[in-house]
Design an enzyme around this catalytic site. Structure first.
Site, mmCIF file in Angstrom:
data_model
loop_
_atom_site.group_PDB
_atom_site.id
_atom_site.type_symbol
_atom_site.label_atom_id
_atom_site.label_comp_id
_atom_site.label_asym_id
_atom_site.label_seq_id
_atom_site.Cartn_x
_atom_site.Cartn_y
_atom_site.Cartn_z
ATOM 1 N N ASP A 127 -34.611 -33.593 -23.812
ATOM 2 C CA ASP A 127 -35.820 -32.912 -23.355
ATOM 3 C C ASP A 127 -36.210 -31.901 -24.413
ATOM 4 O O ASP A 127 -35.362 -31.416 -25.171
ATOM 5 C CB ASP A 127 -35.595 -32.186 -22.028
ATOM 6 C CG ASP A 127 -34.922 -30.824 -22.227
ATOM 7 O OD1 ASP A 127 -35.628 -29.806 -22.263
ATOM 8 O OD2 ASP A 127 -33.675 -30.788 -22.387
ATOM 9 N N CYS A 162 -52.090 -45.053 -26.983
ATOM 10 C CA CYS A 162 -52.420 -44.127 -25.903
ATOM 11 C C CYS A 162 -53.919 -44.089 -25.653
ATOM 12 O O CYS A 162 -54.726 -44.465 -26.506
ATOM 13 C CB CYS A 162 -51.895 -42.729 -26.194
ATOM 14 S SG CYS A 162 -52.887 -41.740 -27.340
ATOM 15 N N CYS A 206 -56.019 -42.184 -28.353
ATOM 16 C CA CYS A 206 -56.274 -42.903 -29.608
ATOM 17 C C CYS A 206 -57.192 -44.101 -29.396
ATOM 18 O O CYS A 206 -57.874 -44.530 -30.328
ATOM 19 C CB CYS A 206 -54.951 -43.352 -30.226
ATOM 20 S SG CYS A 206 -53.983 -41.986 -30.920
ATOM 21 N N CYS A 220 -51.207 -46.197 -32.518
ATOM 22 C CA CYS A 220 -50.850 -45.682 -31.193
ATOM 23 C C CYS A 220 -51.687 -46.349 -30.113
ATOM 24 O O CYS A 220 -52.898 -46.554 -30.281
ATOM 25 C CB CYS A 220 -51.063 -44.164 -31.158
ATOM 26 S SG CYS A 220 -50.698 -43.402 -29.555
ATOM 27 N N ASP A 255 -24.586 -22.445 -16.084
ATOM 28 C CA ASP A 255 -23.761 -22.095 -17.232
ATOM 29 C C ASP A 255 -24.341 -20.880 -17.933
ATOM 30 O O ASP A 255 -25.433 -20.423 -17.609
ATOM 31 C CB ASP A 255 -23.680 -23.265 -18.210
ATOM 32 C CG ASP A 255 -25.014 -23.533 -18.913
ATOM 33 O OD1 ASP A 255 -26.075 -23.344 -18.271
ATOM 34 O OD2 ASP A 255 -25.014 -23.908 -20.090
ATOM 35 N N ASP A 279 -33.195 -28.001 -14.474
ATOM 36 C CA ASP A 279 -32.337 -27.078 -15.201
ATOM 37 C C ASP A 279 -31.791 -26.067 -14.201
ATOM 38 O O ASP A 279 -32.442 -25.740 -13.218
ATOM 39 C CB ASP A 279 -33.154 -26.384 -16.302
ATOM 40 C CG ASP A 279 -32.286 -25.660 -17.297
ATOM 41 O OD1 ASP A 279 -31.050 -25.700 -17.156
ATOM 42 O OD2 ASP A 279 -32.837 -25.035 -18.221
ATOM 43 N N SER A 280 -30.609 -25.559 -14.463
ATOM 44 C CA SER A 280 -29.913 -24.760 -13.453
ATOM 45 C C SER A 280 -30.409 -23.331 -13.350
ATOM 46 O O SER A 280 -30.087 -22.632 -12.391
ATOM 47 C CB SER A 280 -28.415 -24.724 -13.781
ATOM 48 O OG SER A 280 -28.212 -24.008 -14.989
ATOM 49 N N GLY A 281 -31.154 -22.870 -14.335
ATOM 50 C CA GLY A 281 -31.452 -21.452 -14.455
ATOM 51 C C GLY A 281 -30.544 -20.777 -15.453
ATOM 52 O O GLY A 281 -30.764 -19.624 -15.840
ATOM 53 N N GLY A 282 -29.514 -21.505 -15.909
ATOM 54 C CA GLY A 282 -28.573 -20.926 -16.859
ATOM 55 C C GLY A 282 -29.198 -20.569 -18.190
ATOM 56 O O GLY A 282 -28.774 -19.617 -18.850
ATOM 57 N N PHE A 283 -30.219 -21.330 -18.607
ATOM 58 C CA PHE A 283 -30.850 -21.016 -19.897
ATOM 59 C C PHE A 283 -31.505 -19.644 -19.854
ATOM 60 O O PHE A 283 -31.616 -18.975 -20.878
ATOM 61 C CB PHE A 283 -31.880 -22.077 -20.266
ATOM 62 C CG PHE A 283 -32.494 -21.858 -21.625
ATOM 63 C CD1 PHE A 283 -31.753 -22.087 -22.778
ATOM 64 C CD2 PHE A 283 -33.793 -21.406 -21.762
ATOM 65 C CE1 PHE A 283 -32.302 -21.886 -24.038
ATOM 66 C CE2 PHE A 283 -34.350 -21.195 -23.022
ATOM 67 C CZ PHE A 283 -33.600 -21.439 -24.156
ATOM 68 N N HIS A 298 -51.429 -37.279 -25.980
ATOM 69 C CA HIS A 298 -51.044 -38.126 -27.109
ATOM 70 C C HIS A 298 -49.586 -37.881 -27.500
ATOM 71 O O HIS A 298 -48.826 -38.829 -27.715
ATOM 72 C CB HIS A 298 -51.950 -37.869 -28.310
ATOM 73 C CG HIS A 298 -51.401 -38.440 -29.581
ATOM 74 N ND1 HIS A 298 -51.521 -39.773 -29.910
ATOM 75 C CD2 HIS A 298 -50.679 -37.868 -30.582
ATOM 76 C CE1 HIS A 298 -50.913 -39.997 -31.063
ATOM 77 N NE2 HIS A 298 -50.386 -38.854 -31.486
#
Length: 374
Positions: A269, A309, A312, A307, A143, A89-93, A338
Site C-alpha cells: 500500500d 484507463c 487516457c 494506458c 504496534d 491499519d491498526s492505528g499503530g502508525f 489514472h
C-alpha cells in the site's frame, strides 16, 4: 486462505481467499484512509481502477465518524459502498506520525486528537475492538513504528513491546472472532527492528511463533535509503512464512514494488499514486510526468498511449494541464484515477509475467523504461 500458484526465485504468485472476495497477488492496496481516496474518488472509481483491496485507517475512522456510526451503517464496506475486502491499519502508525501528540505506555498509547485535541487512549485490545466494529477483512496488529534513526537500545525495547502487544491482539481477536461477528477477521502481525538486520530477523522469528494468517514488514520508507530497504527485505523475508502473505507497509514507487516483489513481498500500500496525482505528477510506461510543464500546453496525446484507463481514453495532456492551471478539482480527480489504474495495471502485468515465467525480463524492461524515458 492463501494458495501459492507459482514462484520465481523469491517472487510469489498466489491467491488469497477472504469472506469478502478473492485477492490475486501480488496486489496493491489503494489507500482510502477515511473511507475515501483523496482526490474525490469513491468505491465505483476503485472498481474502475482495478482495485482488489481497499485500505482504511482505524485511528482516523475512530475519530470521525466513529466505529459505532460505521457499524450501524453496514460496516466499512456498506458505509463506503465497497463490495471487496478491506484491510484496516491498526492505528499503530500514528504512534510514529503523531510523535508530538502522544505518550507510549505498556498499556497502550494516549493520543491528542489532531482534530480537536481531545485525549484518546488506544491499546491492542481497543484497536482490535475498533477494527472488528468497522467490519474489516484484515486487521493489523497494534504496534509501535519506531522513528528513524533510532538507537539499538530503543529499537530492542520497542520491538519487545510490539511483540507483547501482538500477543494481546491475538487473544482479543480470538474472542471477537468467536463471539463478536458474522465472519472471522484475519489478523496480520508486523515485523519491526528498523535497519538492524539481526533485530529484524529475531523479531520475524518471534512473531511467526504466532500462527497468523499473514505478516507485514513495518517501519520502512520512514527515512532510510532504498538500498537499505532492499537490504532489510533480502534478510528478513526468508524468515517469514512463504505460504502466507508478506505485506510491505507504506511502499512505494513503481520501482520499489518490483524490487520488493523480486524479494518475496506480495502485498503493498502507498499514498504516492494519489498524493502525486493531486499535485499533477502522473505515472506512465515511460516514466513520471509533471502536468504543469509548458510542453504539455498544446499536446493532444493522452497521458500514456499504452494506458487503458478512462482518462487516457478520453482526455489529452493539454486538457489535464489546463485543469491544473485553472485549479479545477477535476484535475486532481482525473490524475488520481489514472495513477491508481497505473498501479493496479502494473500489478496485473506482474501477475501475468509470473504466470508466464518471464518476471525477470519484465522487471528489467520496465525499470529501464522508467529510468530512461521519463
Amino acid at each position: 486462505m492463501y494458495t501459492l500458484l507459482t514462484t520465481h526465485n523469491r517472487a510469489k504468485r498466489a491467491v488469497f481467499t477472504t469472506p469478502h472476495g478473492t485477492v490475486q497477488t501480488p496486489v496493491f492496496m489503494n489507500v482510502a484512509t477515511a473511507a475515501a481516496i483523496k482526490g474525490a474518488l469513491d468505491a465505483a472509481d476503485l472498481r474502475e481502477a482495478g482495485c482488489q483491496l481497499a485500505l482504511c485507517n482505524t485511528y482516523h475512522l475512530h475519530l470521525r465518524p466513529g466505529e459505532d456510526v460505521v457499524r450501524g451503517l453496514g460496516g466499512i464496506r456498506g458505509f463506503m459502498g465497497w463490495d471487496g475486502p478491506v484491510l484496516t491499519d491498526s492505528g499503530g502508525f500514528q504512534v510514529y506520525s503523531l510523535s508530538k501528540l502522544r505518550k507510549i505506555r505498556e498499556e497502550g498509547v494516549t493520543f491528542a486528537s489532531h482534530i480537536d485535541g481531545r485525549r484518546i487512549f488506544m491499546g491492542p485490545e481497543e484497536s482490535m475492538d475498533i477494527q472488528a466494529a468497522l467490519g474489516t477483512t484484515i486487521a493489523m496488529a497494534f504496534d509501535e513504528c519506531p522513528p528513524h534513526p533510532a538507537t539499538r537500545e530503543y529499537m530492542k525495547d520497542s520491538m519487545a513491546r510490539t511483540t507483547r502487544w501482538l500477543a494481546r491482539c491475538e487473544a482479543r481477536m480470538e474472542v471477537l472472532n468467536n463471539f463478536g461477528g458474522i465472519h472471522r477477521h484475519f489478523l496480520f502481525g508486523i515485523n519491526q527492528g528498523g535497519t538492524y538486520t539481526d533485530l529484524r530477523i529475531e523479531h520475524a522469528k518471534r512473531i511467526t511463533e504466532y500462527d497468523l494468517p499473514g505478516y507485514a514488514i513495518g517501519g520502512l520508507a520512514v527515512g532510510e535509503s532504498h538500498e537499505e530497504m532492499y537490504r532489510i527485505l533480502e534478510e528478513v523475508v526468508p524468515h517469514l512464512p512463504r505460504n502466507k502473505p508478506t505485506y510491505l507497509m507504506g511502499v512505494g514507487t513503481p520501482e520499489n514494488l518490483l524490487e520488493a516483489i523480486d524479494r518475496g513481498v506480495d502485498f503493498f500500500d502507498c499514498v504516492l499514486p494519489a498524493r502525486n496525482g493531486r499535485h499533477g505528477h502522473v505515472y506512465t510506461s515511460q516514466g513520471k510526468l509533471n502536468m504543469f510543464n509548458a510542453l504539455h500546453e498544446r499536446s493532444d496525446i493522452p497521458i500514456d498511449a499504452a494506458c487503458g484507463c478512462m482518462v487516457c481514453q478520453t482526455h489529452s495532456r493539454a486538457y489535464l494541464r489546463h485543469l491544473f492551471k485553472a485549479k479545477e478539482m477535476l484535475a486532481m480527480r482525473l490524475a488520481v484515477m489514472h495513477n491508481l489504474y497505473f498501479y493496479n495495471r502494473l500489478m496485473a502485468d506482474v501477475r501475468d509475467a509470473l504466470d508466464e515465467g518471464t518476471f525477470d525480463i519484465f522487471k528489467k524492461n520496465r525499470i529501464a523504461a522508467w529510468r530512461n524515458g521519463g
